[in-house]
Design a protein around this motif. Structure first.
Motif, PDB file in Angstrom:
ATOM      1  N   CYS A  76       0.857  -1.182   0.000  1.00  0.00           N
ATOM      2  CA  CYS A  76       0.000   0.000   0.000  1.00  0.00           C
ATOM      3  C   CYS A  76       0.897   1.237   0.000  1.00  0.00           C
ATOM      4  O   CYS A  76       1.749   1.394   0.882  1.00  0.00           O
ATOM      5  CB  CYS A  76      -0.907   0.012   1.234  1.00  0.00           C
ATOM      6  SG  CYS A  76      -1.885   1.533   1.381  1.00  0.00           S
ATOM      7  N   SER A  77       0.713   2.108  -0.969  1.00  0.00           N
ATOM      8  CA  SER A  77       1.562   3.300  -1.085  1.00  0.00           C
ATOM      9  C   SER A  77       1.244   4.360  -0.029  1.00  0.00           C
ATOM     10  O   SER A  77       1.975   5.335   0.114  1.00  0.00           O
ATOM     11  CB  SER A  77       1.413   3.909  -2.483  1.00  0.00           C
ATOM     12  OG  SER A  77       0.070   4.292  -2.718  1.00  0.00           O
ATOM     13  N   LYS A  82       8.897   5.902  -4.513  1.00  0.00           N
ATOM     14  CA  LYS A  82       9.444   5.958  -3.155  1.00  0.00           C
ATOM     15  C   LYS A  82      10.729   5.136  -3.031  1.00  0.00           C
ATOM     16  O   LYS A  82      11.706   5.577  -2.413  1.00  0.00           O
ATOM     17  CB  LYS A  82       8.401   5.456  -2.151  1.00  0.00           C
ATOM     18  CG  LYS A  82       7.215   6.399  -1.963  1.00  0.00           C
ATOM     19  CD  LYS A  82       6.226   5.829  -0.962  1.00  0.00           C
ATOM     20  CE  LYS A  82       5.065   6.796  -0.718  1.00  0.00           C
ATOM     21  NZ  LYS A  82       4.100   6.250   0.252  1.00  0.00           N
ATOM     22  N   GLU A  83      10.717   3.941  -3.623  1.00  0.00           N
ATOM     23  CA  GLU A  83      11.905   3.084  -3.563  1.00  0.00           C
ATOM     24  C   GLU A  83      13.046   3.700  -4.369  1.00  0.00           C
ATOM     25  O   GLU A  83      14.215   3.629  -3.975  1.00  0.00           O
ATOM     26  CB  GLU A  83      11.567   1.685  -4.087  1.00  0.00           C
ATOM     27  CG  GLU A  83      12.717   0.707  -4.094  1.00  0.00           C
ATOM     28  CD  GLU A  83      13.240   0.348  -2.707  1.00  0.00           C
ATOM     29  OE1 GLU A  83      14.240  -0.394  -2.634  1.00  0.00           O
ATOM     30  OE2 GLU A  83      12.676   0.801  -1.698  1.00  0.00           O
ATOM     31  N   GLY A  84      12.718   4.319  -5.501  1.00  0.00           N
ATOM     32  CA  GLY A  84      13.734   4.988  -6.316  1.00  0.00           C
ATOM     33  C   GLY A  84      14.390   6.131  -5.569  1.00  0.00           C
ATOM     34  O   GLY A  84      15.610   6.331  -5.647  1.00  0.00           O
ATOM     35  N   LYS A  85      13.603   6.890  -4.833  1.00  0.00           N
ATOM     36  CA  LYS A  85      14.143   7.986  -4.022  1.00  0.00           C
ATOM     37  C   LYS A  85      15.080   7.440  -2.939  1.00  0.00           C
ATOM     38  O   LYS A  85      16.126   8.036  -2.649  1.00  0.00           O
ATOM     39  CB  LYS A  85      13.001   8.768  -3.369  1.00  0.00           C
ATOM     40  CG  LYS A  85      12.292   9.737  -4.302  1.00  0.00           C
ATOM     41  CD  LYS A  85      11.244  10.533  -3.528  1.00  0.00           C
ATOM     42  CE  LYS A  85      10.593  11.590  -4.414  1.00  0.00           C
ATOM     43  NZ  LYS A  85       9.579  12.371  -3.659  1.00  0.00           N
ATOM     44  N   ARG A  86      14.695   6.304  -2.344  1.00  0.00           N
ATOM     45  CA  ARG A  86      15.528   5.687  -1.316  1.00  0.00           C
ATOM     46  C   ARG A  86      16.871   5.276  -1.901  1.00  0.00           C
ATOM     47  O   ARG A  86      17.938   5.498  -1.294  1.00  0.00           O
ATOM     48  CB  ARG A  86      14.816   4.476  -0.710  1.00  0.00           C
ATOM     49  CG  ARG A  86      15.525   3.861   0.498  1.00  0.00           C
ATOM     50  CD  ARG A  86      14.976   2.505   0.871  1.00  0.00           C
ATOM     51  NE  ARG A  86      15.309   1.496  -0.121  1.00  0.00           N
ATOM     52  CZ  ARG A  86      16.503   0.910  -0.197  1.00  0.00           C
ATOM     53  NH1 ARG A  86      17.485   1.234   0.631  1.00  0.00           N
ATOM     54  NH2 ARG A  86      16.724  -0.012  -1.110  1.00  0.00           N
ATOM     55  N   ILE A  87      16.826   4.686  -3.092  1.00  0.00           N
ATOM     56  CA  ILE A  87      18.063   4.260  -3.766  1.00  0.00           C
ATOM     57  C   ILE A  87      18.941   5.475  -4.081  1.00  0.00           C
ATOM     58  O   ILE A  87      20.155   5.463  -3.879  1.00  0.00           O
ATOM     59  CB  ILE A  87      17.734   3.477  -5.054  1.00  0.00           C
ATOM     60  CG1 ILE A  87      17.066   2.142  -4.717  1.00  0.00           C
ATOM     61  CG2 ILE A  87      18.995   3.235  -5.891  1.00  0.00           C
ATOM     62  CD1 ILE A  87      16.455   1.432  -5.905  1.00  0.00           C
ATOM     63  N   ASN A 140      -0.784   2.821  -7.885  1.00  0.00           N
ATOM     64  CA  ASN A 140      -0.253   2.456  -6.561  1.00  0.00           C
ATOM     65  C   ASN A 140       1.164   1.903  -6.699  1.00  0.00           C
ATOM     66  O   ASN A 140       2.064   2.272  -5.935  1.00  0.00           O
ATOM     67  CB  ASN A 140      -1.158   1.413  -5.906  1.00  0.00           C
ATOM     68  CG  ASN A 140      -0.678   1.008  -4.524  1.00  0.00           C
ATOM     69  OD1 ASN A 140      -0.750   1.755  -3.570  1.00  0.00           O
ATOM     70  ND2 ASN A 140      -0.155  -0.213  -4.428  1.00  0.00           N
ATOM     71  N   ALA A 141       1.365   1.021  -7.695  1.00  0.00           N
ATOM     72  CA  ALA A 141       2.691   0.438  -7.929  1.00  0.00           C
ATOM     73  C   ALA A 141       3.695   1.515  -8.344  1.00  0.00           C
ATOM     74  O   ALA A 141       4.843   1.517  -7.883  1.00  0.00           O
ATOM     75  CB  ALA A 141       2.606  -0.632  -9.013  1.00  0.00           C
ATOM     76  N   MET A 160      -7.104   2.790  -4.731  1.00  0.00           N
ATOM     77  CA  MET A 160      -6.316   3.391  -5.792  1.00  0.00           C
ATOM     78  C   MET A 160      -6.163   2.432  -6.972  1.00  0.00           C
ATOM     79  O   MET A 160      -6.166   1.211  -6.781  1.00  0.00           O
ATOM     80  CB  MET A 160      -4.922   3.742  -5.241  1.00  0.00           C
ATOM     81  CG  MET A 160      -4.034   4.553  -6.154  1.00  0.00           C
ATOM     82  SD  MET A 160      -2.378   4.814  -5.425  1.00  0.00           S
ATOM     83  CE  MET A 160      -2.781   5.962  -4.107  1.00  0.00           C
ATOM     84  N   ASP A 161      -6.049   2.982  -8.152  1.00  0.00           N
ATOM     85  CA  ASP A 161      -5.730   2.170  -9.328  1.00  0.00           C
ATOM     86  C   ASP A 161      -4.474   1.346  -9.029  1.00  0.00           C
ATOM     87  O   ASP A 161      -3.474   1.872  -8.532  1.00  0.00           O
ATOM     88  CB  ASP A 161      -5.495   3.081 -10.540  1.00  0.00           C
ATOM     89  CG  ASP A 161      -5.142   2.307 -11.793  1.00  0.00           C
ATOM     90  OD1 ASP A 161      -3.968   1.887 -11.927  1.00  0.00           O
ATOM     91  OD2 ASP A 161      -6.021   2.128 -12.652  1.00  0.00           O
TER      92      ASP A 161
END
Length: 214
Positions: A167-168, A204-209, A197-198, A192-193
């Motif tokens: 869940c985003s 979010k994961e890209g920002k973390r990386i 959502n994906a 959410m669509d």
């Protein structure tokens, strides 16, 4: 994440060749069988599926070719006609992808995507025509070099990251999520669509990386 996953991220960071600028504006992008991809903004690429739209006409021209005597003048003429149809579709796809990738490279500092095995998806789920029509792999290559030219980033998230199941909004992860479930429903109230959502999770994961590598 596993040690192998971290190693792949570090390898990507260490192999940046162009001088990079600081990324401030990020976009998440999720692959879609229909329309090529979906963005974390909620928008869709809206790829027209050129091959699918021309499939009936192509099949008709292929049947005409099969009825022609091989090597005859009519055969050569019809063979050329079929080849021109395929060339037209190829050029339409390339033109669309160039325009979209240019627009994204201009508007965003970093685009986050899943590092998908497209050949595996095409063969494993029998989506060969859809994958071929999308040309998603070719599109990512275009986007990658256009971002690179501008000192920007194409951030690839591990293909095993559960972008569709998480869940985003609250971060809860579902144990199962059927392909037929097109709306993501969470106990926190998030509705959410599924693809959007994906895409948000990929963002979010890209920002973390990016923060880890910066």
């Amino acid at each position: 994440p596993s040690g192998k996953y971290f190693a792949s991220l570090l390898f990507d960071c260490e192999n940046q060749t162009a001088e990079k600028r600081q990324a401030e504006k990020f976009l998440g992008m999720d692959f879609s069988m229909h329309g090529m991809c979906v963005f974390s903004t909620g928008e869709r690429a809206g790829y027209p599926m050129f091959y699918r739209n021309a499939e009936k006409k192509l099949a008709r021209e292929q049947r005409k070719l099969s009825r022609c005597e091989k090597g005859s003048r009519n055969y050569q003429k019809q063979k050329k006609k079929v080849a021109l149809y395929h060339e037209k579709i190829k050029n339409q796809r390339k033109d669309f992808q160039h325009k979209l990738s240019h627009s994204l490279a201009e508007d965003y500092d970093a685009v986050c995507v899943e590092d998908l095995n497209l050949k595996g998806i095409a063969g494993g789920l029998h989506f060969g025509k859809g994958i071929q029509d999308n040309g998603y792999g070719q599109f990512l290559s275009m986007l990658g070099y256009k971002l690179e030219e501008r000192g920007k980033y194409l951030i690839k998230v591990d293909r095993y990251f559960a972008s569709s199941k998480i869940c985003s909004v609250c971060g809860h992860k579902k144990k199962e999520l059927a392909l037929s479930e097109r709306i993501y429903l969470c106990e926190c109230g998030n509705r959410m669509d599924r693809d959007v959502n994906a895409a948000v999770n990929i963002l979010k994961e890209g920002k973390r990386i990016y923060k880890k590598c910066a």
